[in-house]
Write an enzyme that holds these catalytic residues in place. Sequence first.
Site, PDB file in Angstrom:
ATOM      1  N   ASP A  72      15.988  83.979 -18.229  1.00  0.00           N
ATOM      2  CA  ASP A  72      14.593  83.997 -17.787  1.00  0.00           C
ATOM      3  C   ASP A  72      13.641  84.390 -18.915  1.00  0.00           C
ATOM      4  O   ASP A  72      14.064  84.802 -19.990  1.00  0.00           O
ATOM      5  CB  ASP A  72      14.416  84.942 -16.597  1.00  0.00           C
ATOM      6  CG  ASP A  72      15.128  86.282 -16.786  1.00  0.00           C
ATOM      7  OD1 ASP A  72      15.429  86.648 -17.940  1.00  0.00           O
ATOM      8  OD2 ASP A  72      15.391  86.971 -15.787  1.00  0.00           O
ATOM      9  N   ASP A 141      17.362  95.789  -6.066  1.00  0.00           N
ATOM     10  CA  ASP A 141      17.254  95.075  -4.792  1.00  0.00           C
ATOM     11  C   ASP A 141      18.221  93.893  -4.723  1.00  0.00           C
ATOM     12  O   ASP A 141      18.096  93.019  -3.864  1.00  0.00           O
ATOM     13  CB  ASP A 141      15.820  94.593  -4.554  1.00  0.00           C
ATOM     14  CG  ASP A 141      15.311  93.663  -5.656  1.00  0.00           C
ATOM     15  OD1 ASP A 141      16.088  93.363  -6.589  1.00  0.00           O
ATOM     16  OD2 ASP A 141      14.145  93.246  -5.583  1.00  0.00           O
ATOM     17  N   HIS A 143      18.810  91.424  -6.920  1.00  0.00           N
ATOM     18  CA  HIS A 143      18.432  90.128  -7.465  1.00  0.00           C
ATOM     19  C   HIS A 143      19.089  89.887  -8.820  1.00  0.00           C
ATOM     20  O   HIS A 143      19.433  90.822  -9.532  1.00  0.00           O
ATOM     21  CB  HIS A 143      16.906  89.996  -7.581  1.00  0.00           C
ATOM     22  CG  HIS A 143      16.305  90.770  -8.709  1.00  0.00           C
ATOM     23  ND1 HIS A 143      15.722  92.005  -8.547  1.00  0.00           N
ATOM     24  CD2 HIS A 143      16.179  90.476 -10.036  1.00  0.00           C
ATOM     25  CE1 HIS A 143      15.267  92.442  -9.715  1.00  0.00           C
ATOM     26  NE2 HIS A 143      15.538  91.535 -10.633  1.00  0.00           N
ATOM     27  N   GLU A 148      14.371  86.990  -6.811  1.00  0.00           N
ATOM     28  CA  GLU A 148      14.139  88.168  -5.976  1.00  0.00           C
ATOM     29  C   GLU A 148      14.514  87.895  -4.523  1.00  0.00           C
ATOM     30  O   GLU A 148      14.795  86.753  -4.148  1.00  0.00           O
ATOM     31  CB  GLU A 148      12.678  88.590  -6.116  1.00  0.00           C
ATOM     32  CG  GLU A 148      12.324  88.985  -7.541  1.00  0.00           C
ATOM     33  CD  GLU A 148      10.857  89.332  -7.708  1.00  0.00           C
ATOM     34  OE1 GLU A 148      10.008  88.629  -7.137  1.00  0.00           O
ATOM     35  OE2 GLU A 148      10.568  90.320  -8.409  1.00  0.00           O
TER      36      GLU A 148
END
Length: 267
Positions: A72, A141, A143, A148
């Site tokens: 990313d 979380d 991801h 996400e």
Amino acid sequence: MRILIKKDKEEVGICVADYLINKVNAFKPTKLKPFVLGLPTGSSPISTYKELIRRHQLGDISFKNIITFNMDEYVGIPKSHPQSYHYFMHDNLFNHIDIPKKNIHILNGNAPDLEKECIEFEKKISKIRGIELMLGGIGADGHIAFNEPGSSLSSRTRIKSLSYNTILDNSRFFDDNISRVPTKALTMGVGTVMDAREVLIIITGFNKARALREVVEGSISHMWTVSMLQMHQKGIIVCDKMATMELKVETVKYFQNIENIAANNMF
């Protein structure tokens, strides 16, 4: 799924580096048959990158015939910005190894056509016959990359708007000024990551304990995108003891026993 539990993040880094070096050397990459490697950024892989640099300096691995694809990149900040993932990768790995510049592939968050950038990135991966080994980290979380909670489990490389929690969490890298944090990123999709022939996820620290529990003991869910690893034929998690604090005792013992049997060749 295979889970390797190490004492701390330093041991995790050594383990992951060892695994990668053994994979590459067994593959015997050449210019015509390169080893294709997916790479993450963030805090999770830093100890691995340090160990890879050390082992490269010892002559244990060469990166001349390795092609890399990073997961990313932020949209809208220069490649030279200290928080860009271009800067991170060169500072923490590429500047210290013998990888040719042409073998490095990182999404361009300043491309004039961002959608085209994502499409071309996928084409480059396909043209090189896919990724052999994908390394990844995980968010608190659950991801992976910037996929996400709520991301499609079949998603491909795309433009992703970041959640408020991600922006707030990342503000610590931007002088705690939330207005300086990019609100969009380009990211490999969950489907892109899972297309790799092997996926190895690095998970360290107590703050990742719930995520590890959901990924290992929970159901597959787009709210915990790394849970898709359960469906991969060659999925590995390397974690430290702190990250296992929310796993059931039976789960920890089960995976530890498997590794002990394998190490001791009991059968």
